[in-house]
Scaffold this motif. Structure first.
Motif, short mmCIF file in Angstrom:
data_model
loop_
_atom_site.label_atom_id
_atom_site.label_comp_id
_atom_site.label_asym_id
_atom_site.label_seq_id
_atom_site.Cartn_x
_atom_site.Cartn_y
_atom_site.Cartn_z
N ASP A 168 22.60 32.41 45.45
CA ASP A 168 23.85 31.76 45.86
C ASP A 168 24.21 30.61 44.94
O ASP A 168 25.39 30.41 44.62
N LEU A 169 23.22 29.84 44.52
CA LEU A 169 23.50 28.69 43.66
C LEU A 169 23.90 29.13 42.25
O LEU A 169 24.84 28.59 41.66
N ASN A 170 23.21 30.13 41.72
CA ASN A 170 23.47 30.56 40.34
C ASN A 170 24.82 31.23 40.15
O ASN A 170 25.30 31.33 39.02
N ILE A 171 25.44 31.68 41.25
CA ILE A 171 26.76 32.30 41.12
C ILE A 171 27.76 31.33 40.51
O ILE A 171 28.72 31.73 39.84
N TRP A 172 27.55 30.02 40.72
CA TRP A 172 28.49 29.02 40.19
C TRP A 172 28.43 28.92 38.67
O TRP A 172 29.34 28.36 38.05
N LYS A 173 27.39 29.47 38.06
CA LYS A 173 27.31 29.43 36.59
C LYS A 173 28.40 30.28 35.94
O LYS A 173 28.63 30.18 34.73
N PHE A 174 29.05 31.12 36.74
CA PHE A 174 30.17 31.89 36.19
C PHE A 174 31.31 30.99 35.71
O PHE A 174 32.13 31.40 34.89
N ILE A 175 31.39 29.76 36.24
CA ILE A 175 32.50 28.90 35.83
C ILE A 175 32.21 28.17 34.52
O ILE A 175 33.10 27.53 33.96
N VAL A 176 30.97 28.28 34.02
CA VAL A 176 30.63 27.63 32.73
C VAL A 176 31.53 28.14 31.61
O VAL A 176 32.10 27.34 30.86
N PRO A 177 31.69 29.47 31.43
CA PRO A 177 32.59 29.92 30.35
C PRO A 177 34.04 29.52 30.58
O PRO A 177 34.79 29.36 29.62
N ILE A 178 34.46 29.37 31.84
CA ILE A 178 35.84 28.93 32.10
C ILE A 178 36.04 27.51 31.58
O ILE A 178 36.97 27.23 30.82
N PHE A 179 35.15 26.60 31.98
CA PHE A 179 35.23 25.23 31.49
C PHE A 179 35.08 25.19 29.98
O PHE A 179 35.77 24.42 29.29
N GLY A 180 34.15 26.00 29.45
CA GLY A 180 33.93 26.02 28.01
C GLY A 180 35.16 26.44 27.24
O GLY A 180 35.51 25.84 26.21
N PHE A 204 26.14 37.81 27.48
CA PHE A 204 24.79 37.84 28.04
C PHE A 204 24.39 36.50 28.65
O PHE A 204 23.70 36.46 29.67
N ILE A 205 24.83 35.39 28.06
CA ILE A 205 24.57 34.08 28.65
C ILE A 205 25.33 33.95 29.97
O ILE A 205 24.81 33.45 30.97
N GLY A 206 26.56 34.44 29.98
CA GLY A 206 27.37 34.37 31.19
C GLY A 206 26.90 35.28 32.30
O GLY A 206 27.25 35.09 33.47
N SER A 207 26.08 36.29 31.96
CA SER A 207 25.58 37.21 32.98
C SER A 207 24.30 36.71 33.65
O SER A 207 23.71 37.44 34.46
N SER A 208 23.90 35.48 33.37
CA SER A 208 22.65 34.95 33.95
C SER A 208 22.63 34.96 35.47
O SER A 208 21.56 35.15 36.06
N PRO A 209 23.78 34.77 36.20
CA PRO A 209 23.71 34.85 37.67
C PRO A 209 23.21 36.20 38.18
O PRO A 209 22.51 36.26 39.19
N LEU A 210 23.54 37.29 37.47
CA LEU A 210 23.06 38.61 37.89
C LEU A 210 21.55 38.68 37.78
O LEU A 210 20.86 39.12 38.72
N PHE A 211 21.01 38.24 36.66
CA PHE A 211 19.56 38.31 36.45
C PHE A 211 18.83 37.35 37.38
O PHE A 211 17.73 37.65 37.87
N ALA A 212 19.44 36.19 37.65
CA ALA A 212 18.83 35.25 38.59
C ALA A 212 18.76 35.87 39.99
O ALA A 212 17.75 35.71 40.70
N ALA A 213 19.82 36.58 40.38
CA ALA A 213 19.84 37.23 41.70
C ALA A 213 18.80 38.34 41.78
O ALA A 213 18.11 38.50 42.80
N ILE A 214 18.67 39.13 40.70
CA ILE A 214 17.69 40.23 40.69
C ILE A 214 16.27 39.68 40.76
O ILE A 214 15.44 40.14 41.55
N VAL A 215 15.97 38.67 39.93
CA VAL A 215 14.63 38.07 39.91
C VAL A 215 14.31 37.46 41.27
O VAL A 215 13.20 37.64 41.81
N SER A 216 15.27 36.73 41.85
CA SER A 216 15.03 36.09 43.13
C SER A 216 14.81 37.11 44.24
O SER A 216 13.96 36.92 45.12
#
Length: 315
Positions: free
Chosen positions: A262-274, A114-126
Motif C-alpha cells: 500500500d505504501l509503495n504504490i505512492w512511488k508511482f508519483i515520483v516520475p510525475i514530479f520528476g 523499470f525504476i518506476g515499476s518498483s511498486p509492482l515488485f515491492a507488492a510481489i515481494v511483500s
C-alpha cells in the motif's frame, strides 16, 4: 447508545492516520523525484559508486544529531546489529550498486520504466514474505495500470536501442534492484518497535554508504574532492533528501496497519514530479502529450488503488 460515538471516533482516528500517512508518503516521493537531476550533475565529476557511497554516508551522518536518545544508537548496534546489517545490505548496498550499474547499461527511457515499476515488485515481494499483505487481483490490475502510465511517460526514441544483450542485462539488473528494495522494505516493516526509525536509518545509511565507497575503490579510480561548487551542491542536496525521505519512509513502514504494498504504490508519483520539475528547470525539456496522458493514467491508478483499499477497510 454509547457504542456509536466510540466506533465513530475510532473510524475518524483511523481516517486521520491514513490521510497523514498519504501526505507524508507524497512528501517523501516529492523529495525522491528531485534526485535524478542531482545525480546527473554529480556524475559529471565523479564515478557512480563513489558518488553514491559518499552521498549515503553523509546522509547517515546528518541524522545522528537528530537521534533523541544517543543510547538508542549503542543499544541498536548491541542488540540488533544483524537486523541493521540486513536492512543496510538490501536497502543501500545491493539496491544502489545495482541501480547505478543498471542505469549505465540501458537507455534512459527503459531505466525510467523499470525504476518506476518498483511498486509492482515491492507488492510481489511483500506478498511472498508477509502473510497479511497478499497481492489480490484488484491490486494487481491497478498496479499494472500505473506501470502503463510509467511506460508512456518514459516513451522516447532511445527505446529502439540496437544493443539488445547489453539492454537485457541492464533490465535484469534493474529488476534485481527493485526486488532488493522490496526485501529491504519488508525487513523495515517487520521490525516495528525494535529500533526508532531515525536511529535505524542513520545506522543503515552510514554503514551502507561506507561499504559502497570502500568497495568502489577496487573498481573505480578515486576522483578526489577537487570539484566545482556544482558537485558539492548536488551532493549536499542528495544527502539531505536521502536522510529526509528515507526517515519518513521508515517511519511510515513501521506504523501499525501500514502494508508495504500500500505504501509503495505512492512511488508511482515520483516520475510525475520528476517530469514536472524537468519541464520547469531544464530549458530543453518541454511538456508533451504522451507523458501527460501517462500522468493521468497514473493518477487514475492511484485513485482506483485507494478505492480498493477503502472497500477492504470497510469490510
Amino acid at each position: 447508545m454509547r457504542k456509536i460515538p466510540i466506533r465513530t471516533n475510532i473510524y475518524d482516528e483511523m481516517k486521520n492516520t491514513i490521510r497523514q500517512t498519504y501526505f507524508l508518503a507524497i512528501i517523501a516521493c516529492l523529495l525522491w523525484s528531485t534526485a535524478f537531476a542531482g545525480i546527473k550533475i554529480g556524475l559529471e565529476y565523479t564515478t557512480p559508486l563513489q558518488f553514491a557511497g559518499i552521498r549515503f554516508f553523509l546522509a547517515g551522518i546528518i541524522l545522528f544529531p537528530l537521534v533523541k536518545n544517543r543510547k538508542n544508537i549503542t543499544l541498536a548496534i548491541k542488540h540488533h546489529f544483524w537486523l541493521i546489517l540486513k536492512i543496510s545490505l538490501f536497502q543501500t548496498m545491493i539496491l544502489y550498486s545495482l541501480f547505478y550499474l543498471g542505469v549505465s547499461l540501458v537507455p534512459g527511457a527503459i531505466a525510467a520504466i523499470f525504476i518506476g515499476s518498483s511498486p509492482l515488485f515491492a507488492a510481489i515481494v511483500s506478498s511472498l514474505m508477509q502473510k497479511n499483505d497478499k497481492l489480490t487481483l484488484p491490486k494487481m490490475l491497478t498496479i499494472s495500470l500505473g506501470i502503463a502510465g510509467i511506460v508512456l511517460i518514459a516513451y522516447h526514441k532511445e527505446w529502439s536501442d540496437k544493443d539488445e544483450l547489453k539492454q537485457l542485462l541492464g533490465m535484469g539488473i534493474l529488476i534485481a534492484a527493485n526486488i532488493s528494495s522490496g526485501v529491504g522494505n519488508v525487513f523495515v516493516s517487520r521490525q516495528k518497535g525494535k529500533i526508532p526509525p531515525t536511529t535505524l536509518n542513520a545506522l543503515q545509511m552510514s554503514l551502507g554508504g561506507l561499504v559502497l565507497f570502500v568497495g568502489s575503490l577496487f573498481y573505480e579510480p578515486f576522483t578526489g574532492f577537487n570539484h566545482p561548487p556544482a558537485y558539492f551542491i548536488s551532493l549536499a542536496w542528495l544527502s539531505f533528501l536521502s536522510a529526509a525521505a528515507f526517515s519518513i519512509w521508515f517511519k511510515l513502514l513501521q506504523r501499525p496497519g501500514v502494508l508495504v504494498s500500500d505504501l509503495n504504490i505512492w512511488k508511482f508519483i515520483v516520475p510525475i514530479f520528476g517530469a514536472i520539475l524537468s519541464w520547469l528547470l531544464l530549458p530543453d525539456e518541454q511538456p508533451e502529450l504522451i507523458p501527460i496522458i501517462g500522468m493521468l493514467i497514473i493518477a487514475v491508478s492511484l485513485i482506483m488503488y485507494n478505492f480498493v483499499n477503502r472497500k477492504a477497510r470497510i469490510k
